[in-house]
Design a protein around this motif. Structure first.
Motif, PDB file in Angstrom:
ATOM      1  N   THR A   1      52.495 -32.305 -11.710  1.00 61.12           N
ATOM      2  CA  THR A   1      52.571 -32.681 -10.302  1.00 61.12           C
ATOM      3  C   THR A   1      51.636 -33.841  -9.980  1.00 61.12           C
ATOM      4  OG1 THR A   1      52.106 -31.910  -8.052  1.00 61.12           O
ATOM      5  CG2 THR A   1      50.914 -30.842  -9.831  1.00 61.12           C
ATOM      6  N   VAL A   2      51.965 -34.582  -8.917  1.00 60.41           N
ATOM      7  CA  VAL A   2      51.113 -35.690  -8.490  1.00 60.41           C
ATOM      8  C   VAL A   2      49.794 -35.186  -7.914  1.00 60.41           C
ATOM      9  CG1 VAL A   2      53.007 -37.292  -8.048  1.00 60.41           C
ATOM     10  CG2 VAL A   2      52.282 -35.712  -6.250  1.00 60.41           C
ATOM     11  N   LEU A   3      49.655 -33.858  -7.730  1.00 61.48           N
ATOM     12  CA  LEU A   3      48.385 -33.331  -7.225  1.00 61.48           C
ATOM     13  C   LEU A   3      47.251 -33.537  -8.223  1.00 61.48           C
ATOM     14  CD1 LEU A   3      47.775 -31.813  -4.488  1.00 61.48           C
ATOM     15  CD2 LEU A   3      50.178 -32.201  -5.006  1.00 61.48           C
ATOM     16  N   SER A   4      47.596 -33.825  -9.474  1.00 65.32           N
ATOM     17  CA  SER A   4      46.539 -34.162 -10.438  1.00 65.32           C
ATOM     18  C   SER A   4      45.997 -35.569 -10.189  1.00 65.32           C
ATOM     19  CB  SER A   4      47.080 -34.052 -11.869  1.00 65.32           C
ATOM     20  OG  SER A   4      48.135 -34.962 -12.073  1.00 65.32           O
ATOM     21  N   TRP A   5      46.556 -36.278  -9.202  1.00 60.63           N
ATOM     22  CA  TRP A   5      46.079 -37.605  -8.793  1.00 60.63           C
ATOM     23  C   TRP A   5      45.448 -37.561  -7.397  1.00 60.63           C
ATOM     24  CZ3 TRP A   5      47.768 -42.450 -11.302  1.00 60.63           C
ATOM     25  CH2 TRP A   5      48.526 -42.228 -12.466  1.00 60.63           C
TER      26      TRP A   5
ATOM     27  N   PRO B   1      41.095 -45.333  -4.490  1.00 56.68           N
ATOM     28  CA  PRO B   1      42.056 -46.436  -4.324  1.00 56.68           C
ATOM     29  C   PRO B   1      41.821 -47.531  -5.353  1.00 56.68           C
ATOM     30  CG  PRO B   1      41.126 -45.778  -2.204  1.00 56.68           C
ATOM     31  CD  PRO B   1      40.335 -45.063  -3.263  1.00 56.68           C
ATOM     32  N   LEU B   2      42.906 -48.158  -5.758  1.00 56.45           N
ATOM     33  CA  LEU B   2      42.783 -49.257  -6.723  1.00 56.45           C
ATOM     34  C   LEU B   2      42.027 -50.432  -6.120  1.00 56.45           C
ATOM     35  CD1 LEU B   2      46.418 -49.171  -8.157  1.00 56.45           C
ATOM     36  CD2 LEU B   2      44.348 -48.195  -9.161  1.00 56.45           C
TER      37      LEU B   2
ATOM     38  N   LEU C   1      49.120 -39.869  -1.061  1.00 53.74           N
ATOM     39  CA  LEU C   1      49.186 -40.751  -2.224  1.00 53.74           C
ATOM     40  C   LEU C   1      50.331 -41.747  -2.073  1.00 53.74           C
ATOM     41  CD1 LEU C   1      48.729 -38.295  -5.240  1.00 53.74           C
ATOM     42  CD2 LEU C   1      47.194 -40.169  -4.654  1.00 53.74           C
ATOM     43  N   ARG C   2      50.077 -42.942  -2.473  1.00 53.31           N
ATOM     44  CA  ARG C   2      51.143 -43.945  -2.616  1.00 53.31           C
ATOM     45  C   ARG C   2      51.335 -44.182  -4.109  1.00 53.31           C
ATOM     46  NH1 ARG C   2      52.475 -46.768   2.033  1.00 53.31           N
ATOM     47  NH2 ARG C   2      51.147 -46.309   3.841  1.00 53.31           N
TER      48      ARG C   2
ATOM     49  N   ASP D   1      42.468 -52.703   0.166  1.00 51.48           N
ATOM     50  CA  ASP D   1      43.902 -52.546   0.374  1.00 51.48           C
ATOM     51  C   ASP D   1      44.332 -51.192  -0.164  1.00 51.48           C
ATOM     52  OD1 ASP D   1      46.549 -52.832   0.885  1.00 51.48           O
ATOM     53  OD2 ASP D   1      46.906 -54.503  -0.495  1.00 51.48           O
ATOM     54  N   PRO D   2      44.112 -50.136   0.602  1.00 50.90           N
ATOM     55  CA  PRO D   2      44.415 -48.775   0.119  1.00 50.90           C
ATOM     56  C   PRO D   2      45.909 -48.492  -0.044  1.00 50.90           C
ATOM     57  CG  PRO D   2      43.773 -48.721   2.434  1.00 50.90           C
ATOM     58  CD  PRO D   2      43.539 -50.127   1.962  1.00 50.90           C
ATOM     59  N   GLU D   3      46.761 -49.405   0.399  1.00 51.26           N
ATOM     60  CA  GLU D   3      48.198 -49.177   0.301  1.00 51.26           C
ATOM     61  C   GLU D   3      48.784 -49.592  -1.041  1.00 51.26           C
ATOM     62  OE1 GLU D   3      50.308 -50.806   3.548  1.00 51.26           O
ATOM     63  OE2 GLU D   3      49.297 -49.589   5.060  1.00 51.26           O
ATOM     64  N   ILE D   4      47.959 -50.118  -1.938  1.00 50.62           N
ATOM     65  CA  ILE D   4      48.456 -50.454  -3.275  1.00 50.62           C
ATOM     66  C   ILE D   4      48.784 -49.154  -4.007  1.00 50.62           C
ATOM     67  CG2 ILE D   4      47.877 -51.479  -5.503  1.00 50.62           C
ATOM     68  CD1 ILE D   4      46.057 -53.413  -4.060  1.00 50.62           C
ATOM     69  N   PRO D   5      50.003 -48.991  -4.496  1.00 53.70           N
ATOM     70  CA  PRO D   5      50.392 -47.712  -5.109  1.00 53.70           C
ATOM     71  C   PRO D   5      49.856 -47.556  -6.530  1.00 53.70           C
ATOM     72  CG  PRO D   5      52.223 -49.236  -5.181  1.00 53.70           C
ATOM     73  CD  PRO D   5      51.141 -49.936  -4.417  1.00 53.70           C
ATOM     74  N   PHE D   6      49.677 -46.302  -6.940  1.00 54.06           N
ATOM     75  CA  PHE D   6      49.321 -45.999  -8.316  1.00 54.06           C
ATOM     76  C   PHE D   6      50.575 -46.080  -9.182  1.00 54.06           C
ATOM     77  CE2 PHE D   6      46.025 -43.682  -5.940  1.00 54.06           C
ATOM     78  CZ  PHE D   6      44.889 -44.165  -6.567  1.00 54.06           C
ATOM     79  N   THR D   7      50.381 -46.461 -10.448  1.00 52.93           N
ATOM     80  CA  THR D   7      51.483 -46.468 -11.417  1.00 52.93           C
ATOM     81  C   THR D   7      51.025 -45.734 -12.674  1.00 52.93           C
ATOM     82  OG1 THR D   7      50.816 -48.557 -12.456  1.00 52.93           O
ATOM     83  CG2 THR D   7      52.280 -48.687 -10.532  1.00 52.93           C
TER      84      THR D   7
END
Length: 649
Positions: free
Chosen positions: A89-93, A98-99, A262-263, A103-109
C-alpha cells in the motif's frame, strides 16, 4: 494466490481463502486447505508465480514474509524461475518528506522508493517490502520479486470506501468527511490493479518496485462529495478525527488510509505497460460506473412493484407489508402530492427573501409553478391535473431513496393514459429491443392486480369499525362512487394492465376472496414469491438486537406457556388419578359391604341350626368338662358329643 502456466498458455490459479466456508470462485482451479506452513510451502514450490496481497488483511504480512523467505531457502530445489509479487500500500510512503519543500505538489515516483517513510501503523508493511526486495536480488535466475505500492482500491463491492457507499445507499442525510478533507488520496480501480499485476507477469519489467495509482489527484472532500451526489442526498459534513475514531462503521486501518495525503505518479505503469484502463481518471470522473459496479457486486439493485385493484381490495395493506419486509418506500399518491406542494411552498416563500439571488431563480420558478397549480385546482373543482400529479410522482420515483432501495406503487396509475405518461422514456433514452419504450429506472418489475366481486367489497367495508371508516371514502356512498370510477377507468377492452402487457411485464391477477388469513398475509406471501429475495444489507445492528430481544421474549414466553401447560396437565392428571382412586376405593368398600351382607344372609340358617341342635349339647359338655377336669379335655368333649349325638341314639 499462486499461478501455474499450463501448456495452452493460460494460467491455472491456486489460492487460499481467509474464510474457508465461502464457496470457491469460478476463476480459481483449486483452494489450498493446509494445516501447517510446511504443507503450504510444498504448494508454493510447485507454482510459477506467487502473489500476496497485504493491503486488506494485516495477518497476511507475516505469512507473506515467511513465504518469500521459504522460497528463498529452497532455491537449490527450484529449477524454473519463480516470481513473487507483493501487493502493498501507499501508506508505506505516508510520512515521506516532500521532494521539494518549495513545491510540495511534485509527485513521488518509483525512483523515490528508497526515501519513503511509512505511516506509524504501517511499519510492518514497509518492513515486508524491504524483505521482498532484498531476497529478490540474491539469485535472479531462480527467483524474481516485485513490490507494488497500490493506491486505495475502489470498484466492485468497494473496500476502504465501503462505509461511504453504504451510508449514501441508506440515504444518510449527510456523509461524513474526516478532518478538513483537503488531503490528496491516491486511488486505483481494482481491475486496473489487476491489469498492472498481469503486465508484470507478462513483461517482467526491470523496475522491481512499482507505484500503481490512477491519474486522479482527488482530495477526500471531492471523493465524499461525489459519492454523496451520485448515490445519496448530495450533502456532506466535516467531522474531527477524534469524532471519526468513535464511529463503529470504520476500522482504524481504513481511517488511516483515508487520511493519507500523497501525490504519486505511476510512471512505469503509464510508460512501460499497455493497460486498458477501467478508471484511469479516478473515482470522481467515473463515479456513475463505480456506483453501478457497487450495486451489482453487493446485489443492491432496487425492487419495484405496483399494486392495483378496486377500492377496499386491500392495496395499501399489502403494499405496507411488502415495504416493511423488503425495506422499500411506500408510494401513496396523496402523500406524494402533499409533500410536493409543501416543498413548492417552502421554495416559493424564499422568492421574496434575502437569499433570492443565491437561489439561481429556482424559488421564482417554483412560485410560478405553484400559482399555475392553484389556478388548475380552481378550474377542476379542487383537483390537480394529471400532468402535475405525474410530474410530482416521476420526481419521487427518480429520487435517490427510490432508486437505491426501490418502491411499491399503491394504486396509481389508475388509467392507461396515466401509465403511458408516467413511465414514458426520457428523450435521450432508448427502449429495449423488441419492447415498447419506457423509463427502465422507474418501471415496476412486479405488477399485481387484486380482484374481488363488488358484493365482497361492500361486505368488507360494512364490517369495518366506525373509527376506521370515519373521515375516509370507505362509506357505502363513497365505495359506490369509487367502484364506478374504477370500472370506468378499467373497461374490458382497456385497462392499466394492458399497458404492462404491451411492455412485456405481465401482471399477476390474485383473487382476494380466497385469502382467509388475517391482514391478507396469504396474498402478501404470494407476492413476495413473485418479487424474490430482498436486495439490501439486511437488518442493522440495532434491528438485529431488537429482533434478538423479541426472539428471546418469545422464547421466554413460550417456555413459560409450556411450563404452565405442563403444570396444568400434571395437575389435571393428578386430579384424575385421585378421582379414579377415590372411585376405586368407594367401589371396593361397596363390594366388601355387599360380601359381608351376603355372608350374613347365608349364615342365618346355619346359625339357627347350631343354636337349636349343637350349642345346647356343646354347652353342657363344656360344663361337665369343667366339673370332671379330665386329663384330655378335647378327647373328653369329643366323647361327650359322640355319646349325646341324637343320630347315635
Amino acid at each position: 494466490m499462486a499461478m501455474n502456466l499450463c501448456e495452452t498458455g493460460c494460467f491455472e490459479i491456486i489460492g487460499t481463502m481467509k474464510d474457508r466456508t465461502q464457496p470457491k470462485p469460478d476463476f480459481v482451479k483449486e483452494i489450498i486447505n493446509y494445516e501447517t506452513k510446511n504443507q503450504l510451502s510444498e504448494y508454493l514450490i510447485e507454482c510459477d508465480i506467487i502473489i500476496y496481497d497485504i493491503t486488506e488483511d494485516p495477518d497476511q504480512i507475516d505469512e507473506a514474509v515467511w513465504a518469500v523467505s521459504s522460497l528463498h531457502s529452497e532455491l537449490q530445489r527450484i529449477e524454473k524461475q519463480k516470481m513473487f509479487i507483493l501487493v502493498s500500500t501507499v501508506l508505506s510512503w505516508a510520512r515521506s518528506k516532500p521532494l521539494d519543500q518549495d513545491d510540495p505538489e511534485i509527485p513521488f515516483t518509483e525512483e523515490d522508493y528508497r526515501r519513503r517513510k511509512p505511516h506509524p501503523n504501517f511499519k510492518e508493511h514497509n518492513s515486508a517490502e524491504k524483505t521482498v526486495m532484498k531476497l529478490g536480488k540474491t539469485n535472479k535466475g531462480k527467483m524474481v520479486t516485485y513490490v507494488i505500492a497500490s493506491g486505495l482500491t475502489y470498484g466492485g463491492g468497494e473496500n476502504i470506501f465501503h462505509y461511504l457507499f453504504k451510508a449514501a445507499w441508506h440515504n444518510t442525510p449527510e456523509l461524513q468527511c474526516f478532518g478538513n478533507g483537503q488531503n490528496v488520496v491516491p486511488t486505483i480501480h481494482i481491475r486496473d490493479l489487476g491489469a498492472v499485476i498481469q503486465n508484470i507477469i507478462d513483461s517482467r519489467p526491470r523496475v522491481r518496485f512499482l507505484v500503481a495509482v490512477d491519474d486522479s489527484k482527488n482530495t477526500l472532500e471531492e471523493i465524499v462529495k461525489c459519492i454523496s451526489g451520485s448515490l445519496g442526498t448530495g450533502k456532506m459534513r466535516f467531522i474531527s478525527k477524534e469524532e471519526a475514531l468513535l464511529s463503529k462503521d470504520i476500522e482504524q486501518a481504513d481511517f488511516d488510509q483515508l487520511l493519507v495525503n500523497l501525490r504519486m505518479d505511476a510512471v512505469t505503469v503509464k510508460e512501460a505497460m499497455r493497460i486498458r484502463w477501467a478508471s484511469e481518471t479516478g473515482i470522481v470522473e467515473n463515479i456513475n460506473t463505480v456506483v453501478n459496479e457497487y450495486k451489482e457486486a453487493r446485489q443492491l439493485m432496487p425492487l419495484r412493484a405496483f399494486i392495483m385493484g378496486p377500492p377496499a381490495s386491500g392495496k395499501s395493506t399489502v403494499a405496507k407489508q411488502l415495504c416493511e419486509n423488503y425495506k422499500l418506500h411506500h408510494i401513496k399518491i396523496k402523500d406524494v402530492i402533499d409533500n410536493a406542494l409543501e416543498a413548492l411552498q417552502k421554495s416559493a416563500s424564499r422568492a421574496d427573501g434575502e437569499d433570492q439571488e443565491e437561489d439561481d431563480g429556482k424559488a421564482a420558478e417554483d412560485s410560478e409553478l405553484l400559482d399555475t397549480i392553484n389556478e388548475n385546482r380552481e378550474e377542476n373543482n379542487g383537483r390537480i391535473g394529471d400532468q402535475y400529479v405525474i410530474r410530482f410522482l416521476r420526481e419521487k420515483l427518480h429520487s435517490k431513496p427510490c432508486q437505491n432501495q426501490g418502491f411499491v406503487l399503491d394504486g396509481y396509475p389508475k388509467t392507461i393514459e396515466q401509465a403511458k405518461e408516467l413511465f414514458a422514456a426520457e428523450e435521450d433514452d432508448e427502449g429495449e429491443e423488441g419492447k415498447g419504450s419506457y423509463d427502465t429506472t422507474i418501471m415496476p418489475d412486479t405488477v399485481v392486480a387484486l380482484n374481488a366481486p363488488d358484493e365482497f367489497l361492500r361486505h368488507r367495508v360494512m364490517n369495518l369499525p366506525e373509527t376506521v371508516v370515519a373521515g375516509t371514502h370507505n362509506t357505502e356512498e363513497g365505495l359506490a362512487r369509487r367502484l364506478a370510477e374504477y370500472k370506468a377507468y378499467n373497461t374490458e377492452d382497456e385497462t392499466v394492465l394492458n399497458f404492462f402487457d404491451e411492455m412485456e411485464i405481465h401482471p399477476e391477477k390474485l383473487d382476494i376472496t380466497t385469502d382467509t388469513s388475517d391482514n391478507m398475509s396469504q396474498i402478501v406471501e404470494h407476492v413476495m414469491k413473485l418479487m424474490g429475495e430482498p436486495r439490501n444489507y439486511g437488518p442493522t445492528a440495532d434491528e438485529m438486537e431488537e429482533i434478538q430481544r423479541q426472539e428471546e421474549e418469545k422464547r421466554v414466553k413460550r417456555e413459560e406457556e409450556e411450563r404452565a401447560e405442563k403444570e396444568q396437565r400434571e395437575a389435571e392428571e393428578a386430579a384424575e388419578r385421585k378421582a379414579r382412586q377415590d372411585e376405586w376405593t368407594s367401589r371396593l368398600e361397596d363390594v366388601r359391604r355387599e360380601e359381608y351382607e351376603l355372608l350374613e344372609t347365608q349364615s342365618i340358617p346355619l346359625r339357627n341350626y347350631l343354636m337349636k341342635h349343637v350349642m345346647p349339647t356343646l354347652t353342657q359338655g363344656l360344663i361337665d368338662a369343667c366339673k370332671v377336669r379330665p386329663d384330655d379335655p378335647i378327647d373328653f368333649l369329643a366323647e361327650y358329643l359322640f355319646q349325646q349325638n341324637p343320630q347315635t341314639e
